[in-house]
Design a protein around this motif. Structure first.
Motif, PDB file in Angstrom:
ATOM      1  N   GLY A  42      -4.029  -4.562  -4.236  1.00 41.48           N
ATOM      2  CA  GLY A  42      -4.393  -4.328  -4.567  1.00 41.48           C
ATOM      3  C   GLY A  42      -4.741  -2.883  -3.440  1.00 41.48           C
ATOM      4  O   GLY A  42      -4.175  -1.495  -4.940  1.00 41.48           O
ATOM      5  N   GLU A  43      -4.716  -2.056  -2.931  1.00 41.95           N
ATOM      6  CA  GLU A  43      -4.588  -1.387  -1.897  1.00 41.95           C
ATOM      7  C   GLU A  43      -3.315  -0.337  -1.869  1.00 41.95           C
ATOM      8  O   GLU A  43      -2.660   0.985  -2.696  1.00 41.95           O
ATOM      9  CB  GLU A  43      -5.134  -1.113  -0.861  1.00 41.95           C
ATOM     10  CG  GLU A  43      -5.253  -0.257  -0.044  1.00 41.95           C
ATOM     11  CD  GLU A  43      -6.049  -1.016   1.546  1.00 41.95           C
ATOM     12  OE1 GLU A  43      -6.008  -1.667   2.193  1.00 41.95           O
ATOM     13  OE2 GLU A  43      -7.161  -0.165   2.187  1.00 41.95           O
ATOM     14  N   THR A  46      -2.013   0.998  -5.659  1.00 40.87           N
ATOM     15  CA  THR A  46      -3.451   1.953  -5.938  1.00 40.87           C
ATOM     16  C   THR A  46      -2.665   3.276  -5.391  1.00 40.87           C
ATOM     17  O   THR A  46      -2.552   4.159  -5.848  1.00 40.87           O
ATOM     18  CB  THR A  46      -4.662   1.676  -5.449  1.00 40.87           C
ATOM     19  OG1 THR A  46      -5.388   0.677  -5.862  1.00 40.87           O
ATOM     20  CG2 THR A  46      -6.073   3.059  -5.503  1.00 40.87           C
ATOM     21  N   ALA A  47      -2.133   2.943  -4.200  1.00 39.64           N
ATOM     22  CA  ALA A  47      -2.069   4.482  -3.294  1.00 39.64           C
ATOM     23  C   ALA A  47      -0.197   4.751  -3.702  1.00 39.64           C
ATOM     24  O   ALA A  47       0.444   6.021  -4.125  1.00 39.64           O
ATOM     25  CB  ALA A  47      -1.544   3.724  -2.079  1.00 39.64           C
ATOM     26  N   ALA A  49       0.814   4.074  -7.298  1.00 39.43           N
ATOM     27  CA  ALA A  49       0.438   4.820  -8.569  1.00 39.43           C
ATOM     28  C   ALA A  49      -0.170   5.947  -8.189  1.00 39.43           C
ATOM     29  O   ALA A  49       0.494   6.706  -9.076  1.00 39.43           O
ATOM     30  CB  ALA A  49      -1.068   3.944  -9.231  1.00 39.43           C
ATOM     31  N   GLN A  50      -0.759   6.145  -7.183  1.00 36.34           N
ATOM     32  CA  GLN A  50      -1.541   7.831  -6.588  1.00 36.34           C
ATOM     33  C   GLN A  50       0.247   8.353  -6.823  1.00 36.34           C
ATOM     34  O   GLN A  50      -0.256   9.800  -7.225  1.00 36.34           O
ATOM     35  CB  GLN A  50      -2.151   7.945  -6.019  1.00 36.34           C
ATOM     36  CG  GLN A  50      -3.567   7.192  -6.424  1.00 36.34           C
ATOM     37  CD  GLN A  50      -4.761   7.177  -4.737  1.00 36.34           C
ATOM     38  OE1 GLN A  50      -3.864   7.379  -4.264  1.00 36.34           O
ATOM     39  NE2 GLN A  50      -5.826   6.639  -5.232  1.00 36.34           N
ATOM     40  N   VAL A  56      -3.090   2.976 -12.586  1.00 37.20           N
ATOM     41  CA  VAL A  56      -2.778   1.392 -12.147  1.00 37.20           C
ATOM     42  C   VAL A  56      -3.022   0.288 -12.257  1.00 37.20           C
ATOM     43  O   VAL A  56      -1.969  -0.885 -12.206  1.00 37.20           O
ATOM     44  CB  VAL A  56      -4.512   1.035 -10.919  1.00 37.20           C
ATOM     45  CG1 VAL A  56      -3.851  -0.113 -10.000  1.00 37.20           C
ATOM     46  CG2 VAL A  56      -4.902   2.850 -10.061  1.00 37.20           C
ATOM     47  N   ASN A  57      -3.150   0.286 -13.622  1.00 36.17           N
ATOM     48  CA  ASN A  57      -2.916  -0.983 -14.670  1.00 36.17           C
ATOM     49  C   ASN A  57      -1.366  -0.733 -14.737  1.00 36.17           C
ATOM     50  O   ASN A  57      -0.812  -2.544 -15.080  1.00 36.17           O
ATOM     51  CB  ASN A  57      -3.998  -1.268 -15.515  1.00 36.17           C
ATOM     52  CG  ASN A  57      -3.550  -0.180 -16.762  1.00 36.17           C
ATOM     53  OD1 ASN A  57      -3.333   0.646 -16.618  1.00 36.17           O
ATOM     54  ND2 ASN A  57      -4.133  -0.088 -17.553  1.00 36.17           N
ATOM     55  N   TYR A  60       0.276  -2.711 -11.750  1.00 37.06           N
ATOM     56  CA  TYR A  60       0.353  -4.078 -11.458  1.00 37.06           C
ATOM     57  C   TYR A  60       0.920  -4.815 -12.635  1.00 37.06           C
ATOM     58  O   TYR A  60       1.432  -5.658 -12.227  1.00 37.06           O
ATOM     59  CB  TYR A  60      -1.259  -3.931 -11.501  1.00 37.06           C
ATOM     60  CG  TYR A  60      -1.944  -5.945 -11.440  1.00 37.06           C
ATOM     61  CD1 TYR A  60      -1.774  -6.109 -10.161  1.00 37.06           C
ATOM     62  CD2 TYR A  60      -2.075  -6.373 -12.640  1.00 37.06           C
ATOM     63  CE1 TYR A  60      -2.798  -7.450 -10.005  1.00 37.06           C
ATOM     64  CE2 TYR A  60      -2.381  -7.757 -12.307  1.00 37.06           C
ATOM     65  CZ  TYR A  60      -2.495  -8.289 -10.826  1.00 37.06           C
ATOM     66  OH  TYR A  60      -2.661  -9.235 -10.914  1.00 37.06           O
TER      67      TYR A  60
END
Ligand code: FES
Length: 160
Positions: A42-43, A46-47, A49-50, A56-57, A60
């Motif tokens: 997940g980490e 998230t990185a 996505a940023q 983020v979804n 994912y």
């Protein structure tokens, strides 16, 4: 260098290779991380996505859509049971069920000790030899439940 530092360095390298905000970089970035790390967290998502300025979804969702991306690394022995039409007709379902019981893991999972992972996969391209399984890329054609149990038993004794 610690694992976190290695991961951070990998992300920095990838982010300098694939410019920020360019969505086309999503799959290649995930592929490179998968190849390097063996799975996604997940980490990491998230990185990524940023960096790509994506929700983020969405990141994912892409990772979950493609079988090549894993959220848990494969076991030391990755067992793939072909479930294409030919192997399905040749008994792949009972083969898969037998392995699940024998290893006490469900398809798509890795054993707690990290020794085995199990996956049902589409046609391996050897339908005339059904049912077919593969362990770490080595194929076992026309295999039956008893033979498979023996092979797994031998592997279990070896333990890596
Ligand atoms: S269906 Fe299993 S190899 Fe083709």
């Amino acid at each position: 260098m610690q694992q976190d530092d290695i991961m951070e360095q990998l992300l920095l390298d990838l982010f300098s290779k694939y410019p920020a905000g360019k969505k086309e970089g999503l799959i290649p970035i995930l592929q490179e991380i998968q190849e390097e790390k063996g799975s996604l967290t997940g980490e990491i998502l998230t990185a990524v996505a940023q960096h790509l300025e994506l929700p983020v979804n969405k990141v994912y969702g892409v990772a979950a859509f493609y079988n090549q991306f894993l959220f848990r690394p494969h076991g030391a022995f990755h067992i793939q049971v072909c479930d294409g039409t030919g192997c399905h007709l040749g008994g792949s379902v009972s083969l898969l069920t037998a392995v699940e019981k024998f290893l006490k893991i469900k398809a798509g999972n890795t054993s707690r000790d990290g020794q085995f992972s199990l996956e049902a996969v589409p046609c391996m391209g050897a339908c005339d030899q059904s049912p077919v399984i593969s362990i770490n890329g080595e194929r076992y054609p026309r295999i039956n439940e008893e033979e498979l149990r023996k092979i797994i038993g031998v592997i279990k004794e070896k333990k890596v």
